[in-house]
Design an enzyme around this catalytic site. Structure first.
Site, PDB file in Angstrom:
ATOM      1  N   SER A 212      -0.950  -9.492  -4.387  1.00  0.00           N
ATOM      2  CA  SER A 212      -1.841  -8.412  -4.811  1.00  0.00           C
ATOM      3  C   SER A 212      -2.683  -8.777  -6.027  1.00  0.00           C
ATOM      4  CB  SER A 212      -1.026  -7.159  -5.150  1.00  0.00           C
ATOM      5  OG  SER A 212      -0.338  -6.691  -4.025  1.00  0.00           O
TER       6      SER A 212
ATOM      7  N   HIS B 145       1.854   0.406  -5.042  1.00  0.00           N
ATOM      8  CA  HIS B 145       3.021  -0.237  -4.434  1.00  0.00           C
ATOM      9  C   HIS B 145       4.331   0.277  -5.012  1.00  0.00           C
ATOM     10  CE1 HIS B 145       0.918  -2.964  -1.804  1.00  0.00           C
ATOM     11  NE2 HIS B 145       0.123  -3.333  -2.787  1.00  0.00           N
TER      12      HIS B 145
END
Length: 510
Positions: free
Chosen positions: A337, A440
């Protein structure tokens, strides 16, 4: 030689801008209905009046055939309005078709005037039943009065062909307006519409679909256009992302055909990826039966009007279930990410650290980090302190420091340490300051590993100095981690990550 599908995708993406919502806005604002030969100066006002009238008819009438015509006229006419007139329509909808507060107040007063019925069984006679009936009647009327009139419009559009997409486009315009002005009634309108969209776009109403190279060019073109994390550079890149060792899953809604609401790209690998180059450019990929990790490396929403409608949470969980079922050899689910807010946060800290007399001044660099930066700069004009050097390197538009092994090495330790602090300790309303981290973590992931120079692209260096992070989805702990984060702001992290976090005494955190 390029095949017909490749040519179609290439031509469509070259001809169409990457932001469909903005192109529609620009196109509709600049066009006028054909055949209107009246005074051009009066045309915008006539259009506004017509759209306002069709909007009112769509809410106020109960005849199906009239409602359908009014909804068509409203949804089609809206896109022909200028930005200014769209603003007027939305403000009118928010203020004039809000709930009737006079009626609400009267019903509340009636409710308060009633004597509460007894909860004793022996007192429940005819008189008691009559009292309860009065409560039920007023409460039913109160519930109805608490519904704004524009809820009727939303609900009718939801069941109208093309209406759900139109509601998403309307909300995108509302969000754009709210970026510039804070109007309570408009914010209430947005909140109400968002709640409706969350209900209508529940996972039960969505279809998960595995997008492949064999799908129509019109769908693949949208994947190219909407990819928001790692732009698709060419047709070879697109075909690789949909080929062996890769997956692309999208959530579709029956009312918005041929277009995913959100899609996620997955790489099947032997180990958790540490650089985006491993995912995007390594060729050829490994055999899928050798893979043990599923890496989520890009997730993109296609509808700006669905901001805040967390479809990604459900999409990731569905994809985990599908991949695990189809490929039992996959046992690790992780992301690679970006950290979009890190560089901006770090520059603000560097600026504060350099301000003499500032109440926010702190010593960001340790002596050994300061020395390493001074030595790597070679006594050049980059600055007279480590803070100066970091500032000048990170604000350079050319990012030339990424080509210097000495500077890259000197920056690594302080950049990684401060990045860990940013992800773990910098909060907003008790949650992670970084938007991707918050996404997340609230989905139940833990922070895994920081990766130095994981994305050397212009975008990657500009966002985070090239650092990326792995979030790990531990299947047996997802729900517990999510609840601990949502309820207490607790962030799960690996021992590798925690090694960067030190307390005020310079000792490693537990």
């Amino acid at each position: 030689m390029m095949n017909k599908k490749g040519l179609a995708i290439l031509m469509r993406t070259k001809m169409r801008p990457l932001s469909p919502s903005s192109s529609k806005l620009n196109q509709m604002q600049g066009s006028q209905p054909e055949g209107d030969k009246g005074d051009a100066s009066l045309l915008p006002q006539r259009e506004l009046t017509q759209v306002r009238e069709s909007m009112y008819s769509a809410m106020s009438t109960n005849k199906t055939e009239i409602v359908d015509v009014a909804l068509n006229d409203f949804s089609q006419g809206y896109f022909f309005l200028s930005a200014e007139n769209r603003y007027k329509i939305l403000l009118s909808l928010a203020k004039e078709y809000d709930l009737n507060r006079t009626q609400v107040r009267e019903l509340m007063e009636q409710h308060l005037d009633l004597q509460l019925p007894s909860d004793k069984a022996e007192d429940s006679g005819h008189e008691e039943e009559g009292s309860l009936s009065a409560f039920y009647r007023i409460e039913r009327n109160l519930r109805q009065a608490l519904k704004p009139m524009y809820e009727v419009l939303f609900e009718r559009l939801n069941t109208h062909p093309g209406g759900l997409k139109f509601l998403s486009d309307i909300r995108a315009d509302i969000l754009c307006i709210l970026e510039d002005v804070n109007i309570a009634s408009l914010r209430a309108l947005d909140s109400h519409l968002k709640e409706k969209l969350i209900t209508w776009l529940s996972p039960a109403n969505l279809e998960l679909y595995n997008i492949t190279w064999d799908d129509p060019a019109s769908l693949l073109e949208k994947i190219v256009a909407y990819e928001a994390v790692h732009p698709i550079s060419n047709l070879i890149d697109l075909k690789r992302r949909l080929g062996i060792g890769r997956r692309c899953f999208g959530y579709f809604h029956p009312a918005i055909s041929g277009e995913p609401l959100i899609f996620i790209e997955v790489a099947l690998m032997k180990d958790v990826a540490a650089t985006i180059q491993e995912v995007l450019w390594d060729h050829p990929p490994i055999s899928e039966h050798e893979a043990s990790c599923a890496i989520f490396y890009s997730i993109s929403s296609t509808q700006p009007g669905l901001s805040g409608v967390n479809l990604g949470k459900f999409l990731i969980k569905r994809v985990v279930d599908v991949v695990k079922k189809d490929m039992p050899n996959i046992c690790v689910f992780a992301t690679l990410s970006p950290i979009p807010g890190y560089r901006k946060w770090l520059l603000s800290k560097l600026a504060s650290s350099e301000m003499s007399g500032s109440a926010f001044k702190e010593n960001l660099l340790r002596p050994e980090e300061e020395k390493a930066l001074m030595d790597a700069s070679g006594g050049s004009d980059m600055g007279s302190s480590g803070i100066d050097i970091m500032w000048n390197l990170l604000t350079s538009k050319t990012h030339e420091w990424t080509n210097s092994p000495n500077l890259v090495s000197a920056l690594r330790t302080p950049m990684m340490r401060l990045c860990a602090r940013y992800l773990m300790k910098e909060k907003k309303r008790g949650k992670a300051l970084d938007s991707v981290a918050n996404f997340h973590l609230q989905n139940g992931a833990m922070i895994g590993r920081l990766n130095w120079m994981a994305n050397r692209s212009q975008k990657g260096v500009t966002q985070s100095g090239g650092i990326m992070v792995n979030y790990i989805y531990r299947l047996d702990n997802i729900e517990d981690s999510a609840q601990a984060y949502l309820n207490e702001g607790h962030i799960e992290s690996s021992s590798d990550f925690r090694s960067y976090i030190e307390d005020d005494n310079g000792e490693r955190a537990d």
